[in-house]
Scaffold this motif. Structure first.
Motif, PDB file in Angstrom:
ATOM      1  N   HIS A 182      31.545  36.953  44.460  1.00  0.00           N
ATOM      2  CA  HIS A 182      32.688  36.899  43.536  1.00  0.00           C
ATOM      3  C   HIS A 182      32.529  35.836  42.452  1.00  0.00           C
ATOM      4  O   HIS A 182      33.507  35.384  41.856  1.00  0.00           O
TER       5      HIS A 182
ATOM      6  N   HIS B 212      31.780  44.973  43.911  1.00  0.00           N
ATOM      7  CA  HIS B 212      32.572  43.894  43.308  1.00  0.00           C
ATOM      8  C   HIS B 212      31.866  42.561  43.563  1.00  0.00           C
ATOM      9  O   HIS B 212      32.513  41.566  43.855  1.00  0.00           O
TER      10      HIS B 212
ATOM     11  N   ASP C 137      40.793  45.716  44.402  1.00  0.00           N
ATOM     12  CA  ASP C 137      39.658  44.810  44.311  1.00  0.00           C
ATOM     13  C   ASP C 137      39.596  43.924  45.549  1.00  0.00           C
ATOM     14  O   ASP C 137      40.640  43.575  46.122  1.00  0.00           O
ATOM     15  N   ASP C 138      38.396  43.545  45.904  1.00  0.00           N
ATOM     16  CA  ASP C 138      38.047  42.459  46.835  1.00  0.00           C
ATOM     17  C   ASP C 138      37.674  42.928  48.239  1.00  0.00           C
ATOM     18  O   ASP C 138      36.618  42.578  48.726  1.00  0.00           O
TER      19      ASP C 138
HETATM   20 ZN    ZN Z   1      38.144  40.222  42.814  1.00  0.00          ZN
END
Ligand code: ZN
Length: 317
Positions: free
Chosen positions: A219, A215, A60-61
């Motif tokens: 955020h 994603h 993720d990210d």
């Molecule tokens: Zn994340």
């Protein structure tokens, strides 16, 4: 579920796995399990092939270490990975807000005596900050954000983290920008916490073992938004990533794993074929397409990783 392959002094959310541990974890997956693209697990669901359970690797990210450190190890074992990309840091280089907050309160010795007004307003009080002995802030086994505070800086970090988590994306950016200037930090951030730039994202997305999916843009935890704003956020995330790397974006990982029943419905309405949570557990035949659970991998040596995988699989692994 991974986030980073890195060796960090301070890691309050346990996001990083060292290269050595990542390599031994992947070696185990290659030998004992059946590494499979997430898309196949999410959408097709035969979970056992030739007696070995399928497993998918995700990140993720969008940290740059995914490209520089994880990909070479994925290549060594020919293991596919799905990488969920937050796009705002592609467009605007610098660290993620939670890393900037960690840098300020857990890795900066000398700070002004009081918080800037914007941050104090967010907390509802203005605690004393000032200097701290970093050896004490970072001492002993690395402090984790869900553990009792061992130093006043931990409390400040955790309270501000929650306040920033709860506020709207633009306000979060404004407050963290103010805090960074207040702490004397440069906007480009630390080399150790670099996020992908556009060229690196394009390179990552073109890799045959890598599938980049969405994603969010900033955020923000979706349940903190109105239904209309959640739908916009879900659609913007896909549109922005498609504009950056081309192709068809159909998967999403919820920021912070935060979901509500409305979020699951809106993710389907926004056109995503599958979405991932951060709930721990294996995928079953009956698992909803828009609530695929994942298991967060810690910085574990192979024996602990193997024990965790078996526990997650329900003792059948
Ligand atoms: Zn994340």
């Amino acid at each position: 579920m991974y986030h980073r392959v890195a060796d960090l002094d301070v890691d309050p959310w346990e996001l990083a796995v060292t290269e050595e541990h990542f390599e031994s974890q992947l070696r185990h997956l290659a030998v004992e399990w059946n590494p499979t693209p997430l898309r196949s697990i999410a959408l097709e669901r035969p979970l056992l092939t030739r007696g070995r359970p399928k497993v998918a690797v995700t990140f993720d990210d969008g940290y740059v270490d995914n490209l520089e450190r994880a990909v070479p190890i994925l290549e060594r074992y020919e293991i596919p990975a799905t990488i969920f990309i937050t796009t705002d840091t592609i467009d605007r280089p610098g660290e993620f807000w939670w890393d900037r907050l960690e840098h300020i309160f857990l890795a900066t010795a000398d700070l002004p005596p009081h918080l800037p007004d914007e941050a104090a307003a967010l907390l509802g009080d203005n605690p004393v900050v000032g200097s701290a002995d970093l050896a004490a802030v970072q001492a002993g086994p690395s402090w984790r954000a869900w553990e009792p505070y061992q130093h006043p800086r931990h409390g400040l970090y955790r309270r501000l983290w929650q306040a920033l988590f709860d506020c709207a994306g633009e306000e979060r950016t404004r407050v963290i920008d103010t805090l960074s200037v207040w702490a004397g930090h440069r906007p480009e951030g630390r080399g150790s916490h670099r996020t992908l730039d556009r060229a690196q994202l394009v390179e990552l997305a073109a890799h045959p073992l890598v599938d980049c999916q969405a994603h969010s843009t900033d955020h923000s935890p979706l349940p903190t938004l109105t239904a209309a704003d959640q739908l916009t956020a879900l659609r913007d995330s896909r549109a922005r990533l498609e504009a950056l790397i081309g192709g068809d974006i159909y998967g999403f990982a919820y920021p912070h794993g935060a979901i509500s029943p409305a979020t699951l419905r809106l993710a389907a309405e926004a056109g995503y074929t599958y979405c991932c949570t951060t709930h721990t557990g294996p995928v079953h035949r009956s698992t909803p397409d828009h609530a695929i659970p994942r298991c967060g991998v810690g910085d574990w040596a192979a024996p602990e990783f193997e024990a965790q995988l078996c526990r997650w699989w329900g003792g059948e692994g």
